[in-house]
Design an enzyme around this catalytic site. Structure first.
Site, PDB file in Angstrom:
ATOM      1  N   GLY A 117     -29.890  48.894 -64.368  1.00  0.00           N
ATOM      2  CA  GLY A 117     -30.739  50.029 -64.006  1.00  0.00           C
ATOM      3  C   GLY A 117     -29.912  51.309 -64.047  1.00  0.00           C
ATOM      4  O   GLY A 117     -28.760  51.290 -64.512  1.00  0.00           O
ATOM      5  N   ASP A 169     -38.468  49.586 -60.834  1.00  0.00           N
ATOM      6  CA  ASP A 169     -38.772  50.988 -60.496  1.00  0.00           C
ATOM      7  C   ASP A 169     -39.197  51.786 -61.733  1.00  0.00           C
ATOM      8  O   ASP A 169     -39.815  52.845 -61.603  1.00  0.00           O
ATOM      9  CB  ASP A 169     -37.555  51.672 -59.864  1.00  0.00           C
ATOM     10  N   GLY A 212     -39.900  50.725 -55.344  1.00  0.00           N
ATOM     11  CA  GLY A 212     -39.803  51.734 -56.402  1.00  0.00           C
ATOM     12  C   GLY A 212     -38.687  52.722 -56.156  1.00  0.00           C
ATOM     13  O   GLY A 212     -38.494  53.651 -56.921  1.00  0.00           O
ATOM     14  N   ARG A 213     -37.998  52.532 -55.050  1.00  0.00           N
ATOM     15  CA  ARG A 213     -36.950  53.471 -54.617  1.00  0.00           C
ATOM     16  C   ARG A 213     -37.517  54.892 -54.573  1.00  0.00           C
ATOM     17  O   ARG A 213     -38.484  55.104 -53.853  1.00  0.00           O
ATOM     18  CB  ARG A 213     -35.721  53.375 -55.519  1.00  0.00           C
ATOM     19  N   GLU A 251     -42.534  53.197 -51.227  1.00  0.00           N
ATOM     20  CA  GLU A 251     -41.453  53.280 -50.229  1.00  0.00           C
ATOM     21  C   GLU A 251     -40.695  54.606 -50.311  1.00  0.00           C
ATOM     22  O   GLU A 251     -40.057  55.027 -49.354  1.00  0.00           O
ATOM     23  CB  GLU A 251     -40.476  52.116 -50.396  1.00  0.00           C
TER      24      GLU A 251
HETATM   25  O1  F6P Z   1     -34.147  49.230 -57.620  1.00  0.00           O
HETATM   26  C1  F6P Z   1     -34.901  48.079 -57.420  1.00  0.00           C
HETATM   27  C2  F6P Z   1     -35.238  47.921 -55.961  1.00  0.00           C
HETATM   28  O2  F6P Z   1     -35.992  46.740 -55.790  1.00  0.00           O
HETATM   29  C3  F6P Z   1     -35.964  49.110 -55.340  1.00  0.00           C
HETATM   30  O3  F6P Z   1     -37.329  49.152 -55.666  1.00  0.00           O
HETATM   31  C4  F6P Z   1     -35.678  48.889 -53.884  1.00  0.00           C
HETATM   32  O4  F6P Z   1     -35.714  50.093 -53.174  1.00  0.00           O
HETATM   33  C5  F6P Z   1     -34.275  48.332 -53.900  1.00  0.00           C
HETATM   34  O5  F6P Z   1     -34.054  47.809 -55.197  1.00  0.00           O
HETATM   35  C6  F6P Z   1     -34.014  47.252 -52.887  1.00  0.00           C
HETATM   36  O6  F6P Z   1     -32.663  46.947 -52.968  1.00  0.00           O
HETATM   37  P1  F6P Z   1     -32.022  45.686 -52.233  1.00  0.00           P
HETATM   38  O7  F6P Z   1     -32.412  44.462 -53.000  1.00  0.00           O
HETATM   39  O8  F6P Z   1     -30.563  45.959 -52.309  1.00  0.00           O
HETATM   40  O9  F6P Z   1     -32.561  45.659 -50.870  1.00  0.00           O
END
Ligand code: F6P
Length: 396
Positions: A121, A147, A190-191, A247
């Site tokens: 990503g 995302d 989706g960050r 989110e």
């Molecule tokens: O970037 C992909 C993602 O799934 C985002 O949508 C989310 O905010 C984040 O990664 C979650 O990250 P982690 O798996 O480290 O909690």
């Protein structure tokens, strides 16, 4: 026909559905060219472990049929169906530490690769690109993320499957919501980007979709307008509703919110009460509304890759091997206007860095994009008061 090559492949950053389908496509295309593919475990960590002697490079070779298990699975080629990554992935690393960097570079050299394909990503491609410049690696990037926010590409691996997951969650929530006349607030990943919430929300028939690109702050005005939308639905006889919130939508103070769905569910109940108590009878129907919050969470990162993600994986894997055959390195494979193309990886990374420095999303939803217009045209509230019909005109 290009000379036989030995190429590496790794997955880095958060996993998503379709990573294995890319690996499969690369191995198939490379094998047909007579090349060897080495699967590097856990991204650059795997290179360190090669340097430390934990892995013998020759053990990392993925034979074309290495993932078929004759007998057990009758030779079924399972990689295209499995989510996660058979190589494992990391989303943290310490490559700024000179000792760590030196080990990564040494491990890479020991692998004896002509080129490396990194499936990542925005964040992970940035890190690998930086290391590749130091090591003089021949790098190709393949974008993956639910995302869908990697610059230059309209689609990233995993996005379509995640949209399907959100869509089917909304479908499943519809019936319990309808049975209890409830408002279901659903938090979608989706960050900082709203693509997943927007696409999943439209597909799943959400009545409200809040994304950071259109709703920079979740203030009282927005909640009031959400209540207005829900009151309007009630006046028309529809007692339940689906509210999708990305989110990445920030609180009033501009900071990311924890448990945003839970917060919204409470706020909808209390704001509609306040609106009713302040004498606005239109909201009294909503006064005793029951709300519930659902956080879809990491379920969105899994699930059998959709046909669309598998097709994208096949097309991206093929393009990556073509670029290597042509000696075109430092490229990012992208999907653009119905075609697979490639863009300068350095340019993509420059955008990512600039956006990260400014604390903005590198590949946001464009506010005048087709899907935003579609949502508005369907009457979905997306933070735009102009789409809210007057309550009195909807009274039955
Ligand atoms: O970037 C992909 C993602 O799934 C985002 O949508 C989310 O905010 C984040 O990664 C979650 O990250 P982690 O798996 O480290 O909690």
């Amino acid at each position: 026909m290009s000379s036989p090559k030995r190429i590496g492949i790794l997955t880095s950053g958060g996993d998503c559905p379709g990573l294995n389908a890319v690996i499969r496509a690369v191995v198939k295309c490379a094998s047909r060219r007579g090349w060897q593919v080495l699967g590097i475990p856990y991204g650059t960590d795997g290179m360190m472990r090669v340097a430390e002697g934990d892995y013998n490079p020759e053990d990392l070779v993925i034979p074309e049929h290495g993932y078929d298990i004759p007998g057990m699975l009758q030779g079924i080629d399972v990689l295209q169906f499995l989510s996660g990554s058979i190589l494992g992935s990391i989303n943290k690393g310490d490559s700024r530490n000179p000792e760590v960097l030196a080990k990564i570079l040494k491990g890479y050299e020991m692998l004896g690769l002509d080129a490396l394909i990194a499936i990542g990503g925005d964040g992970s491609l940035d890190i690998i690109y930086e290391i590749s410049l130091k090591g003089g690696w021949n790098l190709i990037g393949i974008p993956k993320t639910i995302d869908n926010d990697v610059p230059f590409t309209e689609r990233s691996i995993g996005f379509d499957t995640a949209v399907q997951t959100v869509n089917s969650a909304l479908y499943d929530l519809t019936f319990t919501a309808a049975s209890h006349d409830r408002v279901m607030v659903v938090e979608v990943m989706g960050r900082d980007a709203g693509h997943l919430a927007l696409h999943g929300g439209i597909a799943g028939g959400a009545d409200v979709i809040l994304i950071p690109e259109l709703v920079p702050a979740l203030n009282d005005t927005i909640i009031d307008q959400v209540c207005h939308k829900l009151a309007e639905l009630r006046h028309r006889g529809r007692k339940f509703a689906l509210v999708v919130v990305a989110e990445g939508v920030r609180g009033e103070d501009g900071h990311r919110m924890k448990a945003i769905a839970e917060y919204m569910a409470k706020e909808i109940a209390s704001r509609s009460h306040i609106l009713c108590a302040s004498g606005d009878a239109d909201y009294c129907d909503m006064d005793a509304v029951e709300t519930r919050a659902t956080v879809l969470g990491h379920i969105q990162r899994s699930g059998t890759p959709t046909a669309s993600d598998r097709l994208l994986a096949a097309a991206f894997g093929r393009k990556a091997t073509d670029l290597i055959a042509d000696g075109r390195y430092g490229r990012l494979v992208v999907w653009e206007a119905g075609r697979v193309r490639s863009k300068d990886l350095g340019e993509a990374i420059a955008i990512v860095r600039d956006c990260h420095d400014r604390n903005v999303c590198p590949g946001p939803v464009e506010t005048d994009s087709t899907m935003v217009k579609v949502a508005r045209s369907l009457g979905t509230y997306v933070g735009d008061p102009a789409t809210l019909p007057s309550l009195t005109s909807t009274m039955t």
